[in-house]
Design a protein around this motif. Structure first.
Motif, PDB file in Angstrom:
ATOM      1  N   TYR A   1       0.900  -1.196  -0.153  1.00 34.38           N
ATOM      2  CA  TYR A   1      -0.123  -0.080   0.158  1.00 34.38           C
ATOM      3  C   TYR A   1       0.860   1.265  -0.115  1.00 34.38           C
ATOM      4  O   TYR A   1       1.916   1.345   0.942  1.00 34.38           O
TER       5      TYR A   1
ATOM      6  N   GLY B   1       9.146  -4.356   7.476  1.00 35.63           N
ATOM      7  CA  GLY B   1       8.319  -5.376   7.038  1.00 35.63           C
ATOM      8  C   GLY B   1       8.088  -5.596   5.616  1.00 35.63           C
ATOM      9  O   GLY B   1       7.894  -6.867   5.126  1.00 35.63           O
ATOM     10  N   HIS B   2       8.019  -4.512   4.951  1.00 31.15           N
ATOM     11  CA  HIS B   2       7.936  -4.729   3.606  1.00 31.15           C
ATOM     12  C   HIS B   2       9.310  -5.168   2.892  1.00 31.15           C
ATOM     13  O   HIS B   2       9.144  -5.842   1.887  1.00 31.15           O
TER      14      HIS B   2
ATOM     15  N   THR C   1       9.571  -9.038   3.173  1.00 32.36           N
ATOM     16  CA  THR C   1       9.139 -10.124   2.228  1.00 32.36           C
ATOM     17  C   THR C   1       9.879  -9.888   0.739  1.00 32.36           C
ATOM     18  O   THR C   1      10.197 -10.860   0.225  1.00 32.36           O
TER      19      THR C   1
ATOM     20  N   ASP D   1       0.491  -1.186  -4.365  1.00 29.44           N
ATOM     21  CA  ASP D   1      -1.047  -1.405  -4.549  1.00 29.44           C
ATOM     22  C   ASP D   1      -1.647  -0.041  -4.354  1.00 29.44           C
ATOM     23  O   ASP D   1      -1.476   0.665  -3.070  1.00 29.44           O
TER      24      ASP D   1
ATOM     25  N   TYR E   1      -0.756  -9.999 -10.054  1.00 32.62           N
ATOM     26  CA  TYR E   1       0.135 -11.028 -10.263  1.00 32.62           C
ATOM     27  C   TYR E   1       0.192 -11.523 -11.716  1.00 32.62           C
ATOM     28  O   TYR E   1       1.044 -12.047 -12.233  1.00 32.62           O
TER      29      TYR E   1
ATOM     30  N   HIS F   1      -5.484 -14.592  -0.403  1.00 32.37           N
ATOM     31  CA  HIS F   1      -4.764 -15.256  -1.511  1.00 32.37           C
ATOM     32  C   HIS F   1      -5.187 -16.528  -1.450  1.00 32.37           C
ATOM     33  O   HIS F   1      -4.746 -17.262  -2.482  1.00 32.37           O
TER      34      HIS F   1
ATOM     35  N   HIS G   1       4.639 -16.031   5.288  1.00 35.53           N
ATOM     36  CA  HIS G   1       5.535 -15.851   6.601  1.00 35.53           C
ATOM     37  C   HIS G   1       5.018 -15.160   7.757  1.00 35.53           C
ATOM     38  O   HIS G   1       3.648 -14.676   7.506  1.00 35.53           O
TER      39      HIS G   1
ATOM     40  N   LEU H   1       7.208  -9.628  11.727  1.00 32.72           N
ATOM     41  CA  LEU H   1       8.307  -9.077  12.302  1.00 32.72           C
ATOM     42  C   LEU H   1       7.637  -8.391  13.693  1.00 32.72           C
ATOM     43  O   LEU H   1       6.707  -7.678  13.347  1.00 32.72           O
TER      44      LEU H   1
ATOM     45  N   MET I   1       5.200  -5.170  13.812  1.00 29.85           N
ATOM     46  CA  MET I   1       5.859  -3.810  13.509  1.00 29.85           C
ATOM     47  C   MET I   1       5.079  -3.400  12.409  1.00 29.85           C
ATOM     48  O   MET I   1       4.690  -3.912  11.147  1.00 29.85           O
TER      49      MET I   1
HETATM   50  N1  MSP Z   1      -1.800  -4.172  -0.624  1.00 22.95           N
HETATM   51  C1  MSP Z   1      -2.042  -5.437   0.344  1.00 22.95           C
HETATM   52  C2  MSP Z   1      -1.516  -6.492  -0.357  1.00 22.95           C
HETATM   53  C3  MSP Z   1      -1.910  -6.911  -1.800  1.00 22.95           C
HETATM   54  S1  MSP Z   1      -1.132  -8.119  -2.458  1.00 22.95           S
HETATM   55  C4  MSP Z   1      -2.122  -8.560  -3.559  1.00 22.95           C
HETATM   56  C5  MSP Z   1      -1.155  -5.149   1.721  1.00 22.95           C
HETATM   57  N2  MSP Z   1      -0.331  -4.288   1.569  1.00 22.95           N
HETATM   58  S2  MSP Z   1       0.746  -4.028   3.030  1.00 22.95           S
HETATM   59  O1  MSP Z   1       1.546  -2.750   2.687  1.00 22.95           O
HETATM   60  O2  MSP Z   1      -0.207  -3.453   4.190  1.00 22.95           O
HETATM   61  O3  MSP Z   1       1.339  -5.199   3.467  1.00 22.95           O
HETATM   62  C6  MSP Z   1       1.948  -5.912   2.497  1.00 22.95           C
HETATM   63  C7  MSP Z   1       2.786  -7.165   3.088  1.00 22.95           C
HETATM   64  O4  MSP Z   1       3.766  -6.455   4.005  1.00 22.95           O
HETATM   65  C8  MSP Z   1       2.190  -7.997   4.094  1.00 22.95           C
HETATM   66  O5  MSP Z   1       1.425  -9.208   3.728  1.00 22.95           O
HETATM   67  C9  MSP Z   1       3.525  -8.728   4.713  1.00 22.95           C
HETATM   68  O6  MSP Z   1       4.079  -9.488   3.746  1.00 22.95           O
HETATM   69  C10 MSP Z   1       4.297  -7.396   4.784  1.00 22.95           C
HETATM   70  N3  MSP Z   1       4.466  -6.990   6.122  1.00 22.95           N
HETATM   71  C11 MSP Z   1       3.836  -5.804   6.372  1.00 22.95           C
HETATM   72  N4  MSP Z   1       4.385  -5.544   7.931  1.00 22.95           N
HETATM   73  C12 MSP Z   1       4.713  -6.702   8.382  1.00 22.95           C
HETATM   74  C13 MSP Z   1       5.588  -7.087   9.602  1.00 22.95           C
HETATM   75  N5  MSP Z   1       5.409  -6.292  10.625  1.00 22.95           N
HETATM   76  N6  MSP Z   1       6.056  -8.284   9.311  1.00 22.95           N
HETATM   77  C14 MSP Z   1       6.271  -9.140   8.293  1.00 22.95           C
HETATM   78  N7  MSP Z   1       5.735  -8.788   7.110  1.00 22.95           N
HETATM   79  C15 MSP Z   1       5.029  -7.528   7.354  1.00 22.95           C
HETATM   80  O7  MSP Z   1      -1.513  -5.875   2.871  1.00 22.95           O
END
Ligand code: MSP
Length: 498
Positions: free
Chosen positions: A11, A19-20, A23, A48, A231, A264, A286, A289, A296
């Motif tokens: 997002y 966290g981002h 992955t 997104d 995807y 998913h 996964h 964190l 986080m």
């Molecule tokens: N936009 C949606 C995903 C759409 S996929 C078709 C979304 N975005 S997000 O930015 O909020 O988070 C995406 C991903 O970031 C999470 O699913 C995760 O993989 C990762 N993480 C965000 N915070 C995290 C942690 N604290 N720890 C580990 N991964 C985390 O959801």
């Protein structure tokens, strides 16, 4: 074989956080590893950009959703090279070809009779962009993930007949026990299906920041359907002039965090079936964190800035720490102290020191030329691990794969101590033995460096250059694939004290 790995798209309502990065780094390790094995790889990440989370954040910031999206998408895009991430494409859901393709696919779903008009009434979290029911509703109607009050929504929407896919999804899960991993996440998804699936809103009426519904211009698609399709749509335009869909679809791995499992593992395969597109091969889920026991996240305000960490310690250090300290597939705490301790004890003192002292000994005792001696066979077992490592990466077991390599790093350091080359060097009659030890150490270091390449791309590159054996293909990860006789360069400390 073709191999297609994706990250969730992030997002753009806030800047990237650790966290981002997590992955994306994991997906990069898988992509790099597979390229080493000669597979045809496509690695996708991106942003997104539609929907309520972004629209609301833009409103709070006093800018248009597009301005906020442009600004933050750039930050995500810029983060990838800082992390040494080798994605093949960066998708933005505001890309016009994505928007058009989403409309095409969802029009097919409509034409196939899986969509109807209905009234939505229920609790909704604007931060998750998710309609909540049952156990997804926290105390006092709050969002258990964000802790904010849920909103009571009441609007006319187009609905997707998810309930029709109850049986096809059960069959999919029965047929493919490895569709979702780890097993606990498979069970969680399966339990959700077993509760009985209800139809879901496919569109939103109140929002304008989204992909317009082709058969009803008063609505836009619900952001999750637009997002999930990334995807699939990316393959059609990532490589201009060439449609990669036939080569790479179905995706090999979608890596996701556990918070987005339902979308998913249930909505996504159902939607694809409704559009007569094959579901992906695997989802790997996964954990979070955690900091002080909490996920986080930007909204909780407890973030470690990945850019700062990389600035000080380099991308390799962050990559190593995240995949080593937090078992991939489980939750794990992160802290600056633990990070610094891994950096010093493992990267600097174990791998870094193994590389520098091995190379230094060849300079000192053999004028920098690796002896053309036989290899010490006692190290065979510790260095013939490439197949085992690949089998683990095939299962996305990235922490176990790294642990396997690291055991051998430690073994080689013990070998140095046991053989004590500095003593052999004092005794001329031990010259052949010293040749074998030095050649075996250099060869062992080279093998482990090739294996570590996917995890530590920058440091390993430097070591292979110093060894004058630049090959990183997987066949080079065999003990004995390297030659004696090469002249060694100098190696500055790989992980200097900070
Ligand atoms: N936009 C949606 C995903 C759409 S996929 C078709 C979304 N975005 S997000 O930015 O909020 O988070 C995406 C991903 O970031 C999470 O699913 C995760 O993989 C990762 N993480 C965000 N915070 C995290 C942690 N604290 N720890 C580990 N991964 C985390 O959801």
């Amino acid at each position: 074989m073709s191999y297609y790995v994706t990250t969730p798209i992030y997002y753009v309502n806030a800047a990237p956080h650790l966290g981002h990065a997590y992955t994306t780094i994991a997906a990069d390790v898988m992509a790099r590893h597979m390229r080493q094995r000669g597979e045809e790889v496509f690695f996708l990440t991106g942003t997104d950009e539609h929907g309520e989370p972004v629209a609301q954040a833009a409103e709070r910031a006093g800018v248009s959703p597009r301005e906020l999206a442009d600004r933050n998408a750039q930050r995500f895009k810029d983060l990838a090279p800082l992390l040494e991430v080798s994605n093949d494409f960066f998708i933005r859901t505001s890309d016009l070809p994505h928007v058009q393709r989403v409309q095409d696919v969802l029009q097919t779903v409509y034409d196939n009779g899986h969509v109807y008009k209905g009234l939505y009434e229920g609790w909704y979290c604007p931060r998750c962009a998710d309609f909540k029911s049952g156990t997804e509703i926290g105390p006092d109607n709050t969002c258990p993930i964000h802790g904010i009050p849920l909103e009571w929504e009441h609007e006319e929407n187009w609905f997707f007949r998810l309930s029709e896919f109850q049986k096809p999804l059960e069959d999919l899960f029965d047929r493919r026990p490895d569709f979702v991993a780890p097993r606990a996440r498979y069970n969680e998804a399966r339990a959700f299906i077993d509760q009985g699936l209800q139809d879901v809103s496919l569109t939103r009426a109140k929002l304008t920041w989204g992909v317009p519904v082709p058969w009803d211009d008063s609505q836009v698609f619900y952001v999750w359907f637009d997002a999930l399709l990334n995807y699939y749509t990316a393959l059609s335009y990532a490589d201009s002039g060439r449609d990669l869909t036939d080569t790479f679809w179905p995706a090999t791995y979608h890596l996701i965090g556990k918070d987005i499992l339902k979308f998913h593992s249930i909505y996504w395969p159902a939607l694809l079936m409704a559009a007569e597109i094959e579901p992906p091969q695997h989802l790997y889920v996964h954990g979070f964190l955690l900091q002080e026991g909490q996920k986080m996240s930007k909204s909780l305000g407890n973030v470690i800035d990945p850019i700062q960490v990389v600035d000080t310690y380099g991308a390799d250090a962050l990559r190593h720490y995240l995949l080593r300290d937090v078992t991939f597939g489980q939750d794990g705490s992160v802290s600056t102290t633990a990070f610094e301790s891994r950096y010093e004890s493992e990267l600097a003192n174990e791998y870094g020191n193994l590389a520098s002292r091995t190379i230094a000994m060849v300079h000192r005792y053999r004028d920098g030329v690796v002896p053309r001696a036989d290899l010490d066979p006692s190290l065979n077992g510790d260095l013939e691990i490439a197949q085992h490592v690949s089998a683990l990466v095939d299962k996305a077991d990235l922490t176990a794969a790294l642990e396997t390599i690291w055991q051998s790093v430690r073994r080689l350091n013990r070998y140095v101590e046991e053989q004590a080359p500095w003593q052999l060097a004092r005794d001329d009659s031990q010259s052949a033995a010293l040749d074998t030890v030095l050649r075996s150490l250099i060869e062992g270091l080279r093998v482990l460096t090739v294996l570590l390449h996917a995890y530590l791309p920058a440091a390993t590159e430097r070591v292979l250059t110093a060894l004058d054996q630049p090959r990183t293909d997987y066949a080079a990860a065999a003990y004995g694939a390297g030659e004696g006789g090469s002249g060694l360069g100098a190696l500055e400390p790989l992980f200097p004290k900070r």
